[in-house]
Design an enzyme around this catalytic site. Structure first.
Site, PDB file in Angstrom:
ATOM      1  N   LYS A   8       0.867  -1.188   0.000  1.00 40.65           N
ATOM      2  CA  LYS A   8       0.000   0.000   0.000  1.00 40.65           C
ATOM      3  C   LYS A   8       0.893   1.225   0.000  1.00 40.65           C
ATOM      4  O   LYS A   8       2.076   1.183   0.339  1.00 40.65           O
ATOM      5  CB  LYS A   8      -0.945   0.003   1.205  1.00 40.65           C
ATOM      6  CG  LYS A   8      -0.271  -0.027   2.579  1.00 40.65           C
ATOM      7  CD  LYS A   8       0.176   1.343   3.072  1.00 40.65           C
ATOM      8  CE  LYS A   8       0.868   1.234   4.430  1.00 40.65           C
ATOM      9  NZ  LYS A   8       1.710   2.446   4.729  1.00 40.65           N
ATOM     10  N   ASP A 136      -1.777  -1.451  11.293  1.00 44.30           N
ATOM     11  CA  ASP A 136      -2.366  -1.378   9.954  1.00 44.30           C
ATOM     12  C   ASP A 136      -2.636  -2.744   9.332  1.00 44.30           C
ATOM     13  O   ASP A 136      -3.054  -2.825   8.180  1.00 44.30           O
ATOM     14  CB  ASP A 136      -1.482  -0.550   9.014  1.00 44.30           C
ATOM     15  CG  ASP A 136      -0.091  -1.140   8.828  1.00 44.30           C
ATOM     16  OD1 ASP A 136       0.260  -2.092   9.570  1.00 44.30           O
ATOM     17  OD2 ASP A 136       0.647  -0.663   7.950  1.00 44.30           O
TER      18      ASP A 136
END
Length: 274
Positions: A8, A136
């Site tokens: 990401k 995360d």
């Protein structure tokens, strides 16, 4: 069974306040990109060991039991009585790069085990397990763009598509420590939230979307600032450091020619965003 954990990027990152526990609250946007590792799991015939971890590609330091993939397996093992497994990881996403590679591997391990052994968990249940392993990690369960707050562990779905744009990722041999990244940071709530900025044309992001870590990190590592400038000089419509890592990315309308020559000597990959 094999699965492909993806990286990401962070679109913007604002450090908004220091918490009583010593951590910092922030706001950022996580956006998945198709830079991938490969993760395979098979049932282990040797029942004397709970698991074997084999890693190829980019070397991964540390003991197997400290790897997030193994921690994910052990977390689920007791609840679901999983059999011993043989784990193979091909590591391609660079580490300490702000790309979430370790967190992705962890979350995709949970998804792989859920499917391979028919555990019957829904996304919310898998997120609960993933969140125990890293701030995360849970993002990669649904793997869709989110506005993240808290310490990067509170997610709000957003409507954002960069489909068709091209991204160039450049990472030098620099590792940015958390201490270096937070050195000199003065938390503050931004005048304009990233939730609002991402709804504006991408051509305007250069002037409105910031990563607070760049000020301190670029002073210590001017090479990173030079890479960002080079991306803009090569035609990027937006460029930034991703998270607190040392990857600098540029978003382009058209594919960049000779990108490997432009950034010779660095880890450099170009992908089309989805």
């Amino acid at each position: 069974m094999i699965i492909f954990p993806n990286a990401k990027i962070n679109l913007g990152l604002n450090i908004t306040e220091k918490r009583p526990d010593g951590y910092h609250n922030l706001e950022t946007v996580f956006y998945p990109i198709n830079l991938q590792d490969a993760l395979e799991v098979n049932i282990l015939t040797d029942k004397s060991r709970p698991y074997i971890l084999n890693v190829s590609g980019t070397p991964v330091n540390g003991k197997p039991e400290d790897n997030l993939i193994v921690k994910a397996y052990l977390l689920l093992k007791d609840t679901f009585q999983l059999p011993p497994i043989d784990i193979h990881l091909f590591k391609h996403i660079p580490m300490q790069a702000g790309l979430g590679g370790g967190s992705a591997d962890c979350a995709f391990m949970i998804k792989l085990l859920n499917e391979k052994f028919s555990l019957g968990m829904n996304s919310e249940q898998m997120e609960t397990y993933a969140s125990q392993l890293g701030a995360d990690c849970a993002f990669f369960i649904r793997n869709e763009p989110v506005f993240a707050t808290g310490i990067g562990n509170v997610f709000e779905p957003i409507t954002l598509s960069l489909s068709g744009y091209h991204i160039v990722l450049v990472k030098p041999e620099i590792s940015v420590s958390t201490r270096d990244a937070f050195s000199g940071i003065i938390p503050a709530h931004p005048e304009l939230s990233l939730k609002e900025i991402i709804q504006t044309p991408i051509e305007t992001w250069k002037n409105t979307m910031k990563n607070d870590f760049e000020n301190t990190v670029f002073r210590k590592y001017p090479e990173l600032a030079a890479i960002k400038d080079k991306l803009y000089n090569s035609g990027a419509i937006y460029a930034s450091m991703s998270g607190s890592g040392s990857t600098i990315y540029g978003i382009f309308k058209e594919a960049v020619k000779n990108v490997d020559e432009l950034f010779n000597g660095y880890f450099c990959r170009q992908r089309t965003l989805e």
